[in-house]
Design an enzyme around this catalytic site. Sequence first.
Site, PDB file in Angstrom:
ATOM      1  N   SER A  79       0.321  -1.128   0.288  1.00  0.00           N
ATOM      2  CA  SER A  79      -0.232  -0.213   0.194  1.00  0.00           C
ATOM      3  C   SER A  79       0.563   1.479  -0.140  1.00  0.00           C
ATOM      4  CB  SER A  79      -1.174  -0.311   1.140  1.00  0.00           C
ATOM      5  OG  SER A  79      -1.530   1.328   1.098  1.00  0.00           O
ATOM      6  N   TYR A 109      -2.444   0.501  10.012  1.00  0.00           N
ATOM      7  CA  TYR A 109      -2.144  -0.455   8.747  1.00  0.00           C
ATOM      8  C   TYR A 109      -1.099  -0.326   7.778  1.00  0.00           C
ATOM      9  CZ  TYR A 109      -3.951  -0.566   4.550  1.00  0.00           C
ATOM     10  OH  TYR A 109      -3.368  -1.112   2.798  1.00  0.00           O
ATOM     11  N   LYS A 117       2.032  -3.385   6.911  1.00  0.00           N
ATOM     12  CA  LYS A 117       2.027  -3.374   5.541  1.00  0.00           C
ATOM     13  C   LYS A 117       3.547  -3.301   4.677  1.00  0.00           C
ATOM     14  CE  LYS A 117      -1.842  -4.413   3.111  1.00  0.00           C
ATOM     15  NZ  LYS A 117      -2.319  -5.223   2.514  1.00  0.00           N
TER      16      LYS A 117
HETATM   17  N1  UFG Z   1     -13.119  11.791   1.856  1.00  0.00           N
HETATM   18  C1  UFG Z   1     -13.523  12.505   2.758  1.00  0.00           C
HETATM   19  N2  UFG Z   1     -14.919  11.787   2.751  1.00  0.00           N
HETATM   20  C2  UFG Z   1     -14.922  10.490   2.875  1.00  0.00           C
HETATM   21  C3  UFG Z   1     -14.392   9.813   2.656  1.00  0.00           C
HETATM   22  C4  UFG Z   1     -13.005  10.726   1.872  1.00  0.00           C
HETATM   23  O1  UFG Z   1     -12.964  13.857   2.286  1.00  0.00           O
HETATM   24  O2  UFG Z   1     -16.080  10.048   3.725  1.00  0.00           O
HETATM   25  C5  UFG Z   1     -11.463  12.143   0.981  1.00  0.00           C
HETATM   26  C6  UFG Z   1     -10.537  11.512   2.813  1.00  0.00           C
HETATM   27  O3  UFG Z   1     -10.362  12.973   3.605  1.00  0.00           O
HETATM   28  C7  UFG Z   1      -9.235  12.022   1.642  1.00  0.00           C
HETATM   29  C8  UFG Z   1      -9.401  10.960   0.295  1.00  0.00           C
HETATM   30  O4  UFG Z   1     -11.321  11.776   0.423  1.00  0.00           O
HETATM   31  O5  UFG Z   1      -8.992  12.803   1.084  1.00  0.00           O
HETATM   32  C9  UFG Z   1      -9.592   9.304  -0.656  1.00  0.00           C
HETATM   33  O6  UFG Z   1     -10.153   8.783   1.152  1.00  0.00           O
HETATM   34  P1  UFG Z   1     -10.286   8.102   0.972  1.00  0.00           P
HETATM   35  O7  UFG Z   1     -10.533   7.294   2.459  1.00  0.00           O
HETATM   36  O8  UFG Z   1     -11.399   7.635  -0.454  1.00  0.00           O
HETATM   37  O9  UFG Z   1      -8.613   6.867   0.468  1.00  0.00           O
HETATM   38  P2  UFG Z   1      -7.745   7.050   1.805  1.00  0.00           P
HETATM   39  O10 UFG Z   1      -7.013   7.956   1.036  1.00  0.00           O
HETATM   40  O11 UFG Z   1      -7.657   7.397   2.735  1.00  0.00           O
HETATM   41  O12 UFG Z   1      -7.056   5.605   1.727  1.00  0.00           O
HETATM   42  C10 UFG Z   1      -6.570   4.928   0.394  1.00  0.00           C
HETATM   43  C11 UFG Z   1      -6.113   3.471   0.715  1.00  0.00           C
HETATM   44  C12 UFG Z   1      -6.395   2.768   1.841  1.00  0.00           C
HETATM   45  C13 UFG Z   1      -4.462   3.534   2.132  1.00  0.00           C
HETATM   46  C14 UFG Z   1      -4.206   4.894   1.560  1.00  0.00           C
HETATM   47  C15 UFG Z   1      -3.045   5.715   1.499  1.00  0.00           C
HETATM   48  O13 UFG Z   1      -7.551   3.371   0.728  1.00  0.00           O
HETATM   49  O14 UFG Z   1      -6.360   1.207   2.142  1.00  0.00           O
HETATM   50  O15 UFG Z   1      -5.232   5.081   0.730  1.00  0.00           O
HETATM   51  O16 UFG Z   1      -2.930   5.975   2.517  1.00  0.00           O
HETATM   52  F1  UFG Z   1      -4.159   3.243   3.340  1.00  0.00           F
END
Ligand code: UFG
Length: 323
Positions: free
Chosen positions: A114, A138, A142
């Site tokens: 990841s 997490y 990884k």
């Molecule tokens: N976000 C929102 N509202 C939500 C969900 C997400 O504003 O309800 C924002 C988050 O703050 C982030 C972006 O949308 O800025 C993307 O969020 P996600 O939860 O879709 O994805 P992440 O970037 O947090 O997570 C992904 C993978 C994880 C991994 C991570 C690496 O899903 O498994 O990238 O940092 F760990």
Amino acid sequence: MRTVVIGGAGYIGSVVANLLLNEGHEVLVVDDCSTGHADAVPPSADFVQADIADAADFLAGRDIDAVLHFAAKSLVGESVQHPSLYWRTNVVGTRALLDAITANGIPRLVFSSSAATYGEPESVPITEDAPTRPGNPYGASKLAVDLMISGECGATDLAAVSLRYFNVAGASFGAGERHAVETHLIPNALGAVDGTRPPLTVFGEDWPTQDGTPVRDYVHVADLARAHVLALTAAEPGEHLICNLGNGSGYSVRDVLATVEQVTGRPVPYTVGPRRAGDPAQLVASAERAAERLGWRAERTLTEMVADAWAFHQSRAGVDTVD
Ligand code: UFG
């Protein structure tokens, strides 16, 4: 090849299992169905319901060319609340799997790593040589597995590839995101559009980015799946190859919401809340090593990801219960 897909009842694992079968490989899916769904396993795959901790049992006596390992706990927030779950499942579980791989002389491994292994990057795009400073258990779990795999490759002839996913999205082969607890931006935004989920909370608009919302590198699950097939033959015996999988370009939360509105033709109801703990401002992959070593580049656009996720979301209407 005769392949074993561990975690093949989950979102990404089931798409890869479908693609492997399409390309003529044999597939045995192993999944404990703790977060995956037995009905997501392709009908032409063999299926064993088991925990990775029992890898010595389910791999014994089988003639296998490659293991693809997707099985993991993968929620950043949950990992902060319950770190032991992440160390036990992701690290201790994978230790048992690696021991069984070595004991059975299985020559190839492809592992789902990841972007979370890097933590907050010093600069983007992130290359595979960037410092690894995971910001949550997490990502740490990884990274620990990546380090275990490097050790295994150094000590045996295992040919292993760790694929560091950035933000995976979209659907393929009728398989998409079906998480009981959904934290990801695109499915939450789509659920907000048709009211199957609450209005979206945008986690902060005061980030040091162009429009104040975080920037991510989104990659279509069908493109990602293709990288796994290429990875099967990419490493030499004794080599541990690490490759980022991303598009190499970043989209902000506002860009994603604009794409959701364009694809669905409807507004996304949302409010702006505080920043989410553990979120980095920007994560964008350098896609160069994957191009060089796997001969892979992401091809599908953000619009295709959202359109495929939307079609999948609509296909599950009335079937899935949501949190
Ligand atoms: N976000 C929102 N509202 C939500 C969900 C997400 O504003 O309800 C924002 C988050 O703050 C982030 C972006 O949308 O800025 C993307 O969020 P996600 O939860 O879709 O994805 P992440 O970037 O947090 O997570 C992904 C993978 C994880 C991994 C991570 C690496 O899903 O498994 O990238 O940092 F760990």
